[in-house]
Design an enzyme around this catalytic site. Sequence first.
Site, PDB file in Angstrom:
ATOM      1  N   LYS A 228     -48.584  44.190 -15.593  1.00 21.30           N
ATOM      2  CA  LYS A 228     -49.067  42.940 -14.997  1.00 21.30           C
ATOM      3  C   LYS A 228     -48.057  41.812 -15.171  1.00 21.30           C
ATOM      4  O   LYS A 228     -47.731  41.097 -14.218  1.00 21.30           O
ATOM      5  CB  LYS A 228     -50.397  42.540 -15.637  1.00 21.30           C
ATOM      6  CG  LYS A 228     -50.854  41.113 -15.330  1.00 21.30           C
ATOM      7  CD  LYS A 228     -52.100  40.749 -16.119  1.00 21.30           C
ATOM      8  CE  LYS A 228     -52.526  39.310 -15.852  1.00 21.30           C
ATOM      9  NZ  LYS A 228     -51.676  38.326 -16.543  1.00 21.30           N
ATOM     10  N   ASN A 229     -47.559  41.626 -16.389  1.00 18.01           N
ATOM     11  CA  ASN A 229     -46.678  40.488 -16.655  1.00 18.01           C
ATOM     12  C   ASN A 229     -45.331  40.625 -15.947  1.00 18.01           C
ATOM     13  O   ASN A 229     -44.699  39.619 -15.626  1.00 18.01           O
ATOM     14  CB  ASN A 229     -46.482  40.313 -18.163  1.00 18.01           C
ATOM     15  CG  ASN A 229     -47.751  39.831 -18.850  1.00 18.01           C
ATOM     16  OD1 ASN A 229     -48.645  39.299 -18.208  1.00 18.01           O
ATOM     17  ND2 ASN A 229     -47.833  40.038 -20.156  1.00 18.01           N
TER      18      ASN A 229
ATOM     19  N   ARG B  91     -52.454  31.549 -12.820  1.00 18.01           N
ATOM     20  CA  ARG B  91     -51.425  31.100 -13.752  1.00 18.01           C
ATOM     21  C   ARG B  91     -50.022  31.484 -13.285  1.00 18.01           C
ATOM     22  O   ARG B  91     -49.075  30.699 -13.389  1.00 18.01           O
ATOM     23  CB  ARG B  91     -51.703  31.716 -15.133  1.00 18.01           C
ATOM     24  CG  ARG B  91     -50.686  31.337 -16.203  1.00 18.01           C
ATOM     25  CD  ARG B  91     -50.907  29.947 -16.694  1.00 18.01           C
ATOM     26  NE  ARG B  91     -49.855  29.516 -17.597  1.00 18.01           N
ATOM     27  CZ  ARG B  91     -49.778  28.299 -18.122  1.00 18.01           C
ATOM     28  NH1 ARG B  91     -50.687  27.408 -17.833  1.00 18.01           N
ATOM     29  NH2 ARG B  91     -48.803  27.971 -18.934  1.00 18.01           N
TER      30      ARG B  91
ATOM     31  N   ASP C 162     -55.937  32.130 -18.289  1.00 16.32           N
ATOM     32  CA  ASP C 162     -56.813  32.323 -19.449  1.00 16.32           C
ATOM     33  C   ASP C 162     -57.060  31.019 -20.197  1.00 16.32           C
ATOM     34  O   ASP C 162     -56.166  30.181 -20.316  1.00 16.32           O
ATOM     35  CB  ASP C 162     -56.174  33.320 -20.429  1.00 16.32           C
ATOM     36  CG  ASP C 162     -56.312  34.751 -19.960  1.00 16.32           C
ATOM     37  OD1 ASP C 162     -57.294  35.037 -19.264  1.00 16.32           O
ATOM     38  OD2 ASP C 162     -55.453  35.568 -20.298  1.00 16.32           O
TER      39      ASP C 162
ATOM     40  N   ASP D 263     -50.170  39.547 -26.789  1.00 14.95           N
ATOM     41  CA  ASP D 263     -51.220  40.099 -25.937  1.00 14.95           C
ATOM     42  C   ASP D 263     -51.938  41.281 -26.569  1.00 14.95           C
ATOM     43  O   ASP D 263     -52.999  41.690 -26.090  1.00 14.95           O
ATOM     44  CB  ASP D 263     -50.639  40.523 -24.588  1.00 14.95           C
ATOM     45  CG  ASP D 263     -50.406  39.340 -23.664  1.00 14.95           C
ATOM     46  OD1 ASP D 263     -50.948  38.258 -23.942  1.00 14.95           O
ATOM     47  OD2 ASP D 263     -49.679  39.493 -22.667  1.00 14.95           O
TER      48      ASP D 263
ATOM     49  N   MET E 282     -49.271  31.750 -31.416  1.00 16.84           N
ATOM     50  CA  MET E 282     -48.956  31.083 -30.154  1.00 16.84           C
ATOM     51  C   MET E 282     -50.102  30.262 -29.583  1.00 16.84           C
ATOM     52  O   MET E 282     -49.917  29.134 -29.133  1.00 16.84           O
ATOM     53  CB  MET E 282     -48.499  32.128 -29.127  1.00 16.84           C
ATOM     54  CG  MET E 282     -47.929  31.530 -27.857  1.00 16.84           C
ATOM     55  SD  MET E 282     -47.162  32.773 -26.799  1.00 16.84           S
ATOM     56  CE  MET E 282     -45.775  33.289 -27.804  1.00 16.84           C
TER      57      MET E 282
END
Length: 435
Positions: free
Chosen positions: A22-23, A97, A121, A320, A342
Site C-alpha cells: 500500500k505505502n 492522505r 488515519d 505500522d 511517532m
Amino acid sequence: MASFQITGGRKLKGELNPQGAKNEALQILCAVLLTKEPVTIHNIPGIRDVNQLIDLLGDLGVWVTKTGESSYRFQASDVNLDYLETDTYKRKAAALRGSVMLLGPMLARFKKGRIPRPGGDKIGRRRLDTHFLGFEKLGAQFNYDPNDGGYYQVDASNLRGTYMLLDEASVTGTANVLMAAVMAEGTTQIYNAACEPYLQQLSKMLNSMGAKITGVGSNLLTIEGVSELKGTEHTMLPDMIEIGSFIGLAAMTQSEITIKNCRIPELGIIPDQFKRLGIQMEFRGDDIFIPAQERYQIESFLDGGMMTVADSPWPGFTPDLLSIVLVTAIQAQGTLLIHQKMFESRLFFVDKLIDMGAQIILCDPHRATVVGLNRQVSLKGIRMSSPDIRAGVALLIAAMSAQGTSIIDNIEQIDRGYQNIDTRLNAIGAEIVRM
C-alpha cells in the site's frame, strides 16, 4: 458503516498471498504524472486508498486502463490542471492522505500544484512541514491561506537543485521532494532522506524512466535533474505490513500458515522482531512458514531487562507493525514494552483489548506494557470499532483468537489497507461475516 462479525477460536491452515505494498502504491501511482508516456504498474493492491487515488488520477485526465487482475497502464499525456480548482477535486483529495504526493510530480512537470489539507488515519498529528520545506529549498513558493478554502498552493516556475537536510526522515516527505527534484535544474542532494524499501522502489522506477538518482537505499540521495522522463514498467513489492500481520495472526490463533512470495530480503528486521516474541518461522525459498504454536515466549535482553519494541526510521522497525506486535504479545509468556514514538494517538485502541481480557498498562500516549497471558486466560468477544487501519487489523486478530463472537464496526478503515481480508482469511478457516 459496515461491520465484521467474527467467530473466534478458529485455527487456520493454508496459504496466504500478500497484496502489493500500500505505502509503495501511493508513491508509485503519483509518479505517473511525471511523464506523458505510458507507465504500466503490476501488483497494485485493490484497497480503498489506492482505488481512490486511481480514481483521482482519472479525474485529472490520466488515461487509466486495467490490463490484468492487479495491473494497470497509465498515460498522463493530457492532464487537466483546471480540475484542481473544482469542488470535486477538493472533496476527493481531502479524503485521501496519499493525495499530498501529487504535489511533487505536479511541481516537476507543470511548475505548480494545489492540494487541500489531506485526511487519513486519526492517529495523531501528521505534519506536512517536511514536504513544503523541501519544495521551498528547491525554489518553490508556498502559500497556505485558511480563508481560501484551506488549500496548499505551490508555485514552482523556477525549480533549481540544491543541498537540503530534511528536518525528519519522512517517507512521504522524501518521496514528494524526490519527485520534484528529478526535473529541477542542476543537482539536488537530500540528506536525512528516508530509505525504506518503498523509497528504493520509487527511485528504481524513476531511474528506469530516465531520472539520475544515486545513493538509493542510503540516507543521502543525489539527483541530477533531467528535462523530461519517459514511460516504464514497474512491479511493486508485496506489502510488508500485511506479511507482519499474518505472522502475528498465525501466532495468536495457533494456526499453521504459509505466506507466499514475501521478498524476504526486503523485509529487513521484521521477521527477527517477531522471532523475539518467540514465534517460530521457517524460510522456504521466498515463502515464510509459521507452524502452529501452543505457546511462545518473549525474549529478555542480555542483562535480563524487559524486551522493548520501538519504532524508528528504516532499517529500524516500522511503526505500522507496532499495533500487530502489541496484540500478538497478549498471549505470549513474558512482558513486553511497546514504545510508539511517532504518533501520540496510535495506542489508544488498547482499551478495547483490555475489555477483551488483555493485561495491558497504557503508560502514556506513546508507551504500553503488555503482560502476556500465556494462554492461561482466553480473550472474550466484544463489540468494538476500528479507529485506524493497523489498529483495526490488530482488533481483528484479537477477535479471531477470542472465545465467542466479536463485532468490529467501522471496517472501512481496515478496507483502506487490506484487500478482501475477510474473504482471504475465510478461505483458510476463519469465520468472518461482513455486515
